[in-house]
Scaffold this motif. Structure first.
Motif, PDB file in Angstrom:
ATOM      1  N   GLY A 172       0.852  -1.180   0.000  1.00 46.17           N
ATOM      2  CA  GLY A 172       0.000   0.000   0.000  1.00 46.17           C
ATOM      3  C   GLY A 172       0.890   1.233   0.000  1.00 46.17           C
ATOM      4  N   ASP A 173       0.570   2.190   0.835  1.00 41.30           N
ATOM      5  CA  ASP A 173       1.341   3.427   0.918  1.00 41.30           C
ATOM      6  C   ASP A 173       2.096   3.492   2.236  1.00 41.30           C
ATOM      7  OD1 ASP A 173       0.240   4.176  -1.501  1.00 41.30           O
ATOM      8  OD2 ASP A 173      -1.404   5.300  -0.571  1.00 41.30           O
ATOM      9  N   VAL A 174       2.901   4.535   2.378  1.00 39.62           N
ATOM     10  CA  VAL A 174       3.486   4.924   3.670  1.00 39.62           C
ATOM     11  C   VAL A 174       3.084   6.374   3.880  1.00 39.62           C
ATOM     12  CG1 VAL A 174       5.577   5.265   4.998  1.00 39.62           C
ATOM     13  CG2 VAL A 174       5.412   3.319   3.431  1.00 39.62           C
ATOM     14  N   ARG A 175       2.262   6.637   4.908  1.00 37.84           N
ATOM     15  CA  ARG A 175       1.675   7.972   5.070  1.00 37.84           C
ATOM     16  C   ARG A 175       1.814   8.460   6.507  1.00 37.84           C
ATOM     17  NH1 ARG A 175      -1.696   9.842   0.974  1.00 37.84           N
ATOM     18  NH2 ARG A 175      -1.802   8.399  -0.796  1.00 37.84           N
ATOM     19  N   ILE A 176       2.270   9.713   6.644  1.00 32.59           N
ATOM     20  CA  ILE A 176       2.256  10.395   7.937  1.00 32.59           C
ATOM     21  C   ILE A 176       0.983  11.228   7.993  1.00 32.59           C
ATOM     22  CG2 ILE A 176       3.395  12.059   9.434  1.00 32.59           C
ATOM     23  CD1 ILE A 176       6.040  11.275   8.239  1.00 32.59           C
ATOM     24  N   ASP A 181      21.481   4.992   6.118  1.00 36.38           N
ATOM     25  CA  ASP A 181      21.877   4.857   4.719  1.00 36.38           C
ATOM     26  C   ASP A 181      21.891   3.409   4.235  1.00 36.38           C
ATOM     27  OD1 ASP A 181      24.061   3.957   6.104  1.00 36.38           O
ATOM     28  OD2 ASP A 181      25.513   5.273   5.129  1.00 36.38           O
ATOM     29  N   LYS A 182      21.646   2.456   5.146  1.00 35.41           N
ATOM     30  CA  LYS A 182      21.563   1.056   4.756  1.00 35.41           C
ATOM     31  C   LYS A 182      20.121   0.571   4.668  1.00 35.41           C
ATOM     32  CE  LYS A 182      26.086  -0.166   6.671  1.00 35.41           C
ATOM     33  NZ  LYS A 182      26.829  -1.024   7.623  1.00 35.41           N
ATOM     34  N   SER A 183      19.189   1.503   4.730  1.00 33.47           N
ATOM     35  CA  SER A 183      17.768   1.152   4.684  1.00 33.47           C
ATOM     36  C   SER A 183      17.160   1.532   3.347  1.00 33.47           C
ATOM     37  CB  SER A 183      17.013   1.846   5.820  1.00 33.47           C
ATOM     38  OG  SER A 183      17.429   1.355   7.074  1.00 33.47           O
ATOM     39  N   THR A 184      16.190   0.722   2.917  1.00 32.68           N
ATOM     40  CA  THR A 184      15.481   0.958   1.660  1.00 32.68           C
ATOM     41  C   THR A 184      13.997   0.766   1.894  1.00 32.68           C
ATOM     42  OG1 THR A 184      17.382   0.071   0.445  1.00 32.68           O
ATOM     43  CG2 THR A 184      15.340   0.337  -0.780  1.00 32.68           C
ATOM     44  N   LEU A 185      13.212   1.666   1.311  1.00 38.91           N
ATOM     45  CA  LEU A 185      11.758   1.607   1.440  1.00 38.91           C
ATOM     46  C   LEU A 185      11.137   1.391   0.067  1.00 38.91           C
ATOM     47  CD1 LEU A 185       9.098   2.022   3.065  1.00 38.91           C
ATOM     48  CD2 LEU A 185       9.346   4.472   2.623  1.00 38.91           C
ATOM     49  N   TYR A 186      10.226   0.411  -0.024  1.00 40.54           N
ATOM     50  CA  TYR A 186       9.453   0.151  -1.240  1.00 40.54           C
ATOM     51  C   TYR A 186       7.988   0.390  -0.896  1.00 40.54           C
ATOM     52  CZ  TYR A 186      13.734  -2.310  -2.587  1.00 40.54           C
ATOM     53  OH  TYR A 186      15.042  -2.631  -2.870  1.00 40.54           O
ATOM     54  N   THR A 187       7.314   1.219  -1.700  1.00 39.63           N
ATOM     55  CA  THR A 187       5.958   1.604  -1.325  1.00 39.63           C
ATOM     56  C   THR A 187       5.124   1.966  -2.546  1.00 39.63           C
ATOM     57  OG1 THR A 187       4.676   3.132   0.061  1.00 39.63           O
ATOM     58  CG2 THR A 187       6.673   4.004  -0.972  1.00 39.63           C
ATOM     59  N   GLY A 188       3.795   2.163  -2.297  1.00 43.54           N
ATOM     60  CA  GLY A 188       2.947   2.720  -3.341  1.00 43.54           C
ATOM     61  C   GLY A 188       3.232   4.206  -3.434  1.00 43.54           C
ATOM     62  N   SER A 189       2.745   4.974  -2.459  1.00 39.83           N
ATOM     63  CA  SER A 189       3.080   6.396  -2.329  1.00 39.83           C
ATOM     64  C   SER A 189       3.748   6.636  -0.988  1.00 39.83           C
ATOM     65  CB  SER A 189       1.818   7.258  -2.424  1.00 39.83           C
ATOM     66  OG  SER A 189       1.281   7.237  -3.731  1.00 39.83           O
ATOM     67  N   VAL A 237      14.364   5.207  -1.772  1.00 38.81           N
ATOM     68  CA  VAL A 237      12.925   4.980  -1.751  1.00 38.81           C
ATOM     69  C   VAL A 237      12.472   4.639  -3.169  1.00 38.81           C
ATOM     70  CG1 VAL A 237      10.642   5.965  -1.351  1.00 38.81           C
ATOM     71  CG2 VAL A 237      12.537   6.544   0.194  1.00 38.81           C
ATOM     72  N   TYR A 238      11.752   3.515  -3.303  1.00 37.37           N
ATOM     73  CA  TYR A 238      11.173   3.104  -4.575  1.00 37.37           C
ATOM     74  C   TYR A 238       9.652   3.173  -4.433  1.00 37.37           C
ATOM     75  CZ  TYR A 238      15.759   1.237  -5.850  1.00 37.37           C
ATOM     76  OH  TYR A 238      17.103   1.098  -6.148  1.00 37.37           O
TER      77      TYR A 238
END
Length: 692
Positions: free
Chosen positions: A294-298, A309-317, A335-336
């Motif tokens: 789904g998304d990542v939303r605040i 810097d070793k973290s990666t996020l894959y998301t819708g929006s 971020v992808y």
């Protein structure tokens, strides 16, 4: 009267022939001597290689001896474990009955002292390991010829040099350091080729062999089973959930490892994925790979998403919503996204260190799908670019394969901007002068509630995406001061389908289908997002015959096993209480475990959990909770292995061809890669020299 010279020709022939014979004989003698020398040298070199091969063969012999020594050590440990089982039962009974008990074995709470057990088993293993090798080496020295190999004349003769049976021992080179003990030997290898004249061309080489002591580093447990666990992709994840991950007010969630949040079936809607709903909430990513289908939303104000810097996020929006004022996203990794990067809240900032990759190519979608599946950056924050206002900063690479839409009726209006700031859409409401094919007398403006927008040419053809890109750039050239161009700071590597805003300027789209950065970003996103489609593909809930809630003490922490196929909520708390039914209490300690649930999971308090949480429901981090979730596949495999009767048949899609199978022996996980120490670490050679 002249004299006749008879016989002179014959003498000349004889003289010349004699000279030739003499020279020829000398040449043949030299040639034969050279051939002999070459043959001898060849034999010398051959004998040297034969001698060297003797040392290589000895390495193989020692390698097999080390294998047998490890095997012998493990067998001694098994015997010791059986004896310990009986001792532990006896000493626990003494503790229960308030009798004097062995305090080396049992602590003040009646639990087994794991560190003492590990040290005892390690000592048992090492003693058996060393004794086996000492006996092997001593046996060779006591042999009449003391040859490791070479009892016949057809192979090198290899022996241990200048070492008596009494001197064979494992020692430390320096008693004060932490280096392992070593058994040191000088090995001599000789070879000589036998010919008709006896032994010739003897060659001898020497080197020093060192055999080190192996460690028995496996954890101790009380049961005694043996089985093989095949690897499973979902078992090593920090989180794997079918629904959403939600953070409430003043909560904090720290994720390390891999987390898969699959969302609901209506993926990519505003209500699915990772939702930071409360105010002053915080999501921290440390060496994490987080996949949200789904998304990542605040959504709550003053909230944050922080990633190293070793973290990666894959998301819708990835979005900062309207009400999330004073919120920040600071991900130093990548971020992808399948859709947009959205900044709607004022006094908020977004920073992405290693690039934002919006990979959904608008042109691959049908008309009805384009708005929800078009990768762009959308900014509705009114204070964008103002002092102390909102901003977006992206390092390394920016990839945007879509453009923004204006929310008009009866249908949305597609713009020519890949980075769209609210208010800049005025470019499409304004008629242009002196702009060639886009001049006002050649453009038709259609009314799409609530705006009149450039839509068609007077000949009836619709404005294409390229036309709208050019239309915006033409407007920019004439009325640059009327557009918002500040607050967006990008790297030099910008690949967009439409117009990009960067540091007070605007750039036309430069997308090309053969760009390597674009192709890699699309492939990377697709590979990750498709790995896990549903929890039910990997967990066979029908194999769960009855619910299990088992919390026990384990190495100064709690070991948690929770398995349930019932659609009931599970509550995890760091408070005090008895764990039963659908409640887990950690009583103020850290926890390691495996949780497999069908319902929602609520986490409350300061919870530090190492292992995996798998559920078809959602996970909610409650108000004021501070939670750390860390994947550790070794811990999970250990727990599954030692409690296999509970997990039998639950994990599906096991990877049968994966080499890292896990062997469980005497209830301990012995991963082949951990137990089998590389031979290069146990057997080493140095000081090679040619003696003769």
């Amino acid at each position: 009267m002249k004299r006749k010279r008879k016989g002179s020709a014959l003498l000349t022939v004889i003289l010349v022939f004699g000279i030739l014979v003499t020279v020829g004989t000398a040449v043949m003698t030299v040639s034969l001597s050279d051939v002999k020398l070459r043959s001898n040298e060849s034999k010398r070199v051959q004998n040297l290689y034969e001698s060297e091969s003797g040392l290589e063969n000895v390495y193989g012999i020692f390698s097999k001896s080390v294998d047998e020594a490890i095997k012998t050590g493990n067998e001694k440990v098994k015997i010791e474990i059986e004896a310990l089982n009986s001792r532990i039962v006896t000493e626990k009974d003494k503790f229960t009955n308030n009798e004097t008990y062995n305090k080396d074995l049992i602590d003040d709470e009646g639990d087994v002292k794991e560190e003492y057990i590990k040290a005892l088993l390690n000592s048992t293993f090492k003693e058996a390991y060393k004794n086996y090798l000492i006996n092997e080496i001593t046996g060779v020295i006591n042999n009449k010829n003391s040859y490791l190999i070479g009892d016949d004349n057809s192979s090198p003769r290899v022996s241990i040099k200048n070492l008596t049976a009494q001197e064979v021992a494992f020692k430390k080179t320096n008693p004060d350091n932490n280096e392992p003990e070593e058994l040191k030997m000088v090995i001599s290898s000789s070879y000589e080729k036998i010919d008709n004249n006896g032994y010739k061309n003897l060659r001898t080489v020497e080197t020093t062999f060192k055999i080190f002591v192996s460690e028995y580093g496996n954890p101790y447990a009380m049961e005694n089973e043996k089985l093989i666990l095949l690897d499973n992709i979902i078992r090593g994840k920090t989180l794997a959930i079918n629904s959403n991950l939600e953070l409430q007010t003043n909560s904090e969630l720290n994720i390390k490892g891999e987390a898969y949040v699959l969302g609901k079936s209506e993926a990519f809607s505003d209500s699915t994925g990772i939702m930071i709903n409360g105010s002053n909430a915080r999501l921290n990513l440390t060496e994490a790979k987080v996949v949200s289908k789904g998304d990542v939303r605040i959504k709550g104000d003053s909230s944050k998403i922080i990633g190293d810097d070793k973290s990666t996020l894959y998301t819708g929006s990835l979005a900062v919503e309207n009400n999330a004022i004073k919120s920040n996203i600071d991900i130093k990794g990548s971020v992808y996204a399948n859709n947009d990067l959205i900044l709607n809240a004022e006094k908020s900032n977004i920073g992405i260190g290693k690039g934002f990759y919006g990979i959904n190519d608008i042109r691959k979608n049908s008309v009805g799908e384009r708005r929800s599946n078009s990768s762009s950056i959308i900014v509705n924050a009114k204070d964008i670019g103002e002092k102390d206002g909102s901003s977006i900063t992206i390092g390394e690479n920016l990839v945007l394969l879509g453009t923004a839409y204006i929310d008009t009726k009866p249908e949305s209006y597609q713009t020519g901007e890949s980075i769209a700031i609210k208010g800049n859409y005025k470019a499409y409401t304004t008629a242009l002068e002196n702009e060639g094919k886009y001049n006002k007398d050649k453009i038709v403006f259609d009314y799409l509630t609530p705006l009149q927008l450039a839509s068609r040419f007077t000949d009836g053809k619709d404005l294409t995406l390229e036309d709208k890109n050019n239309y915006f750039m033409a407007y920019l050239e004439n009325k640059k001061n009327s557009l918002k161009l500040s607050g967006i700071n990008l790297s030099e590597n910008i690949y967009t389908l439409g117009v990009a805003i960067n540091s007070g300027n605007a750039l036309g789209g430069n997308y090309t289908i053969d760009n390597d950065t674009i192709k890699r970003s699309v492939e990377t996103y697709d590979n990750e997002i498709k790995k896990i489609e549903s929890i039910n593909d990997y967990i066979n809930f029908s194999a769960i015959t009855s619910a299990l809630n088992k919390v026990s003490n384990f190495e100064k922490s709690k070991q948690v096993i929770y398995i349930s196929k019932e659609n009931t909520n599970l509550e995890i708390s760091n408070g005090n209480g008895d764990s039963k039914d659908n409640k887990i209490y950690l009583n103020g300690t850290n926890a390691k475990g495996v949780i497999i649930a069908s319902g929602d999971v609520y986490i409350d308090g300061n919870v530090n959990f190492e292992g995996t949480i798998i559920t078809t429901g959602k996970i909610v981090i409650k108000d004021n909770a501070k939670v750390t979730l860390n994947s550790n596949k070794k811990v999970v495999d250990y727990i599954v292995a030692n409690n296999f009767k509970y997990f039998d048949g639950i994990f599906q899609k096991n990877m049968e061809n994966v080499l890292s199978n896990i062997e469980v022996d005497a209830s301990v996980v012995v991963e082949n890669g951990l137990q089998n120490i590389p031979k290069d670490n146990l057997i080493k050679t140095n000081n090679w020299k040619l003696v003769k």
